[in-house]
Design an enzyme around this catalytic site. Sequence first.
Site, mmCIF file in Angstrom:
data_model
loop_
_atom_site.group_PDB
_atom_site.id
_atom_site.type_symbol
_atom_site.label_atom_id
_atom_site.label_comp_id
_atom_site.label_asym_id
_atom_site.label_seq_id
_atom_site.Cartn_x
_atom_site.Cartn_y
_atom_site.Cartn_z
ATOM 1 N N ASN A 189 4.640 -19.057 -11.451
ATOM 2 C CA ASN A 189 5.938 -18.642 -10.932
ATOM 3 C C ASN A 189 5.930 -17.125 -10.787
ATOM 4 O O ASN A 189 5.718 -16.402 -11.759
ATOM 5 C CB ASN A 189 7.008 -19.093 -11.937
ATOM 6 C CG ASN A 189 8.333 -18.385 -11.741
ATOM 7 O OD1 ASN A 189 8.718 -18.096 -10.614
ATOM 8 N ND2 ASN A 189 9.038 -18.132 -12.844
ATOM 9 N N TYR A 208 -4.466 37.236 -9.486
ATOM 10 C CA TYR A 208 -3.171 36.637 -9.777
ATOM 11 C C TYR A 208 -2.125 37.353 -8.924
ATOM 12 O O TYR A 208 -1.955 38.578 -9.026
ATOM 13 C CB TYR A 208 -2.794 36.770 -11.267
ATOM 14 C CG TYR A 208 -1.354 36.374 -11.482
ATOM 15 C CD1 TYR A 208 -0.972 35.042 -11.276
ATOM 16 C CD2 TYR A 208 -0.375 37.299 -11.804
ATOM 17 C CE1 TYR A 208 0.363 34.664 -11.407
ATOM 18 C CE2 TYR A 208 0.950 36.918 -11.937
ATOM 19 C CZ TYR A 208 1.316 35.603 -11.733
ATOM 20 O OH TYR A 208 2.625 35.225 -11.848
ATOM 21 N N GLN A 220 24.154 -6.432 -18.435
ATOM 22 C CA GLN A 220 23.914 -7.680 -19.181
ATOM 23 C C GLN A 220 24.434 -7.484 -20.608
ATOM 24 O O GLN A 220 24.330 -6.384 -21.166
ATOM 25 C CB GLN A 220 22.415 -8.011 -19.198
ATOM 26 C CG GLN A 220 22.111 -9.369 -19.823
ATOM 27 C CD GLN A 220 20.642 -9.761 -19.673
ATOM 28 O OE1 GLN A 220 19.891 -9.118 -18.946
ATOM 29 N NE2 GLN A 220 20.254 -10.820 -20.354
ATOM 30 N N ASN A 236 -5.503 42.601 3.011
ATOM 31 C CA ASN A 236 -6.607 42.041 2.227
ATOM 32 C C ASN A 236 -6.568 42.632 0.833
ATOM 33 O O ASN A 236 -6.620 43.855 0.673
ATOM 34 C CB ASN A 236 -7.943 42.368 2.899
ATOM 35 C CG ASN A 236 -9.088 41.631 2.216
ATOM 36 O OD1 ASN A 236 -9.465 40.540 2.610
ATOM 37 N ND2 ASN A 236 -9.640 42.238 1.170
ATOM 38 N N ARG A 287 5.975 -4.900 -24.063
ATOM 39 C CA ARG A 287 4.509 -4.856 -23.963
ATOM 40 C C ARG A 287 3.994 -3.542 -23.379
ATOM 41 O O ARG A 287 2.811 -3.239 -23.461
ATOM 42 C CB ARG A 287 4.024 -6.056 -23.131
ATOM 43 C CG ARG A 287 4.200 -7.387 -23.840
ATOM 44 C CD ARG A 287 4.108 -8.587 -22.894
ATOM 45 N NE ARG A 287 5.369 -8.827 -22.192
ATOM 46 C CZ ARG A 287 5.601 -9.856 -21.377
ATOM 47 N NH1 ARG A 287 4.635 -10.740 -21.145
ATOM 48 N NH2 ARG A 287 6.768 -10.001 -20.771
HETATM 49 C C1 UD1 Z 1 9.061 -14.071 -16.084
HETATM 50 C C2 UD1 Z 1 9.270 -15.570 -15.895
HETATM 51 C C3 UD1 Z 1 7.908 -16.226 -15.679
HETATM 52 C C4 UD1 Z 1 7.214 -15.592 -14.479
HETATM 53 C C5 UD1 Z 1 7.133 -14.078 -14.616
HETATM 54 C C6 UD1 Z 1 6.671 -13.487 -13.316
HETATM 55 C C7 UD1 Z 1 11.237 -16.210 -17.193
HETATM 56 C C8 UD1 Z 1 11.726 -16.842 -18.430
HETATM 57 N N1 UD1 Z 1 9.926 -16.131 -17.046
HETATM 58 O O1 UD1 Z 1 8.296 -13.930 -17.268
HETATM 59 O O2 UD1 Z 1 8.060 -17.615 -15.462
HETATM 60 O O3 UD1 Z 1 5.931 -16.126 -14.317
HETATM 61 O O4 UD1 Z 1 8.415 -13.526 -14.936
HETATM 62 O O5 UD1 Z 1 6.431 -12.116 -13.412
HETATM 63 O O6 UD1 Z 1 12.036 -15.837 -16.354
HETATM 64 N N2 UD1 Z 1 15.036 -9.305 -17.675
HETATM 65 C C9 UD1 Z 1 16.402 -9.109 -17.674
HETATM 66 N N3 UD1 Z 1 17.130 -9.583 -18.724
HETATM 67 C C10 UD1 Z 1 16.552 -10.235 -19.771
HETATM 68 C C11 UD1 Z 1 15.151 -10.435 -19.751
HETATM 69 C C12 UD1 Z 1 14.423 -9.971 -18.684
HETATM 70 O O7 UD1 Z 1 16.949 -8.524 -16.740
HETATM 71 O O8 UD1 Z 1 17.261 -10.616 -20.690
HETATM 72 C C13 UD1 Z 1 14.252 -8.784 -16.547
HETATM 73 C C14 UD1 Z 1 13.136 -7.859 -16.968
HETATM 74 O O9 UD1 Z 1 13.582 -6.518 -16.983
HETATM 75 C C15 UD1 Z 1 12.067 -8.097 -15.902
HETATM 76 C C16 UD1 Z 1 12.330 -9.525 -15.466
HETATM 77 O O10 UD1 Z 1 13.629 -9.869 -15.905
HETATM 78 O O11 UD1 Z 1 12.243 -7.214 -14.819
HETATM 79 C C17 UD1 Z 1 11.324 -10.504 -16.056
HETATM 80 O O12 UD1 Z 1 11.351 -10.410 -17.466
HETATM 81 P P1 UD1 Z 1 10.024 -10.465 -18.335
HETATM 82 O O13 UD1 Z 1 10.397 -10.375 -19.755
HETATM 83 O O14 UD1 Z 1 9.046 -9.511 -17.823
HETATM 84 O O15 UD1 Z 1 9.545 -11.962 -18.024
HETATM 85 P P2 UD1 Z 1 8.064 -12.525 -18.012
HETATM 86 O O16 UD1 Z 1 7.649 -12.826 -19.391
HETATM 87 O O17 UD1 Z 1 7.185 -11.687 -17.211
HETATM 88 CA CA CA Z 2 7.393 -9.750 -16.262
#
Ligand code: UD1
Ligand code: CA
Length: 488
Positions: free
Chosen positions: A176, A372, A78, A383, A18
């Site tokens: 959350n 400059y 990961q 000066n 996003r």
């Molecule tokens: C997530 C939560 C949501 C919460 C929100 C708060 C989940 C499924 N949802 O949603 O409930 O309200 O955060 O900000 O957890 N990341 C990884 N590996 C992955 C996917 C994501 O490390 O495979 C990391 C991302 O880099 C990020 C964090 O996890 O730092 C959250 O991921 P993001 O995709 O932003 O989740 P949200 O849709 O914001």
């Molecule tokens: Ca997020």
Amino acid sequence: MTDTQLAIVILAAGQGTRMKSSLPKVLHPIGGRPLVSHVIATARALHAEHVRVVVRHERDRVAEAIDDGEADFEIVDQDEIAGTGRAVEVALERLPADFGGDVLVLSGDVPLLQADTLAELIAAHRASGAAATILSAELDEPTGYGRVIRTADGSVARIVEERDASPDEAAVHEINAGVYVFRAAPLRDHLRLVDTANAQGERYLTDVIGLLRAANEAVAAAAAPDPRVALGVNDRVQLAEAAAILNARIVRDWQLAGVTVIDPTTTWIDETVVLAPDVTILPGTQLLRATVVATGAVIGPDTTLVDCEVGEGATVKRTDGTLAVIGAGASVGPFSYLRPGTCLGANGKIGTFVETKNATIGERSKVPHLSYVGDTTIGMGANLGAGAITANYDDLAKHRTEIGDEVHTGSHNVFVAPVRLGAGAKTGAGAVIRKDVPAGALALSVAPQRNLEGWVEKNRPGTAAAEAAAHSRSAQKAEDGSEEEQEA
Ligand code: UD1
Ligand code: CA
């Protein structure tokens, strides 16, 4: 006090779609540091036994930005299985096999949480003995967050992501924050059971909450004291919001430490900046990176300083400076451009429309107007007249100009480097100084002026200039004539 061990897992593997950016989301900066670095700094303050940061998207760039080499800090990769649940799972695999303490999960894109909030969350978790404790927040505008769904008795039942929520669930305002404490064993056991049956086809960490409840484990939620600190950065609108909240916090802290900030909303101060009491900051000022400002200095309005050092009582007005040192009591601006390597001595001056680079300007020395000055050393009390230009580049290489103590140069001089002006030397207006000037000498390089009388009327007859000249001369003649009459 409990002696339960703490492991912190920071999630930073996501792409951040996003953001629509070539830079990984967690590396976008606020307050002068990447989002994830704020999270890591907060984690550090909790003195956990283990810290694991999960990376995947652009892993090398992220790893390079965050590797801080501290004890038991490890970057974990990961795999191609997506989701926050999978991210935590791979991190747990990199903890000691017998780790039986608590696991604090932080999101790399939730940068505003402070260590005391997290310490309270951990304390609440330990006091209740729950298997998991969620940090939640009540938001007027919960769009985009996972919602905390409670049972009729008010206990937490599960978390549902917005995309998977029914209209009733989406109407819930309790969200959350993406921050949780788990007991390690039940977290491990239930992560295994998380599937991909959701709108994104990912393994969600949030599903662990419902699974724990289904297994009759207790889950608690603690509300963030200020819901704004739960802000998650998913797009550039939220990035700007987070930056503004952090900046307001930084500005307020400096105000409470004795700094006058006239307009907090147009004043931007990086977390890395250091200010002394009784500094005054005027509107439209950005103090960035390793900038340090001593007491009594007045900065702004409309000034940007990057990695600059400003001495006691100096004033810096409408200036753009990078890697510059400004001495005590010195005056800079308005409209000065200080490039790297500028070093202005105590009580010196760099004035209006002056650009400097690699220039040491001694105590009490002044470059006041339209100049400059590059690759130059100026002694004390010198000066430079208006319009001084150091011609430091001969098309092949850069050369230095050296100007001694108490040198005063005429207006509109060019110093063709390499060239030296000895102490106390002077130059005439318009001089082009190509040869060294000995101490105490006056250097004139402009040929004496010659006036060719009547040149315009002879060579440009009929022009407006010729007519004006003729008119002026006859008026002068008439005047001279009447003076002669009076004298006679
Ligand atoms: C997530 C939560 C949501 C919460 C929100 C708060 C989940 C499924 N949802 O949603 O409930 O309200 O955060 O900000 O957890 N990341 C990884 N590996 C992955 C996917 C994501 O490390 O495979 C990391 C991302 O880099 C990020 C964090 O996890 O730092 C959250 O991921 P993001 O995709 O932003 O989740 P949200 O849709 O914001
Ligand atoms: Ca997020």
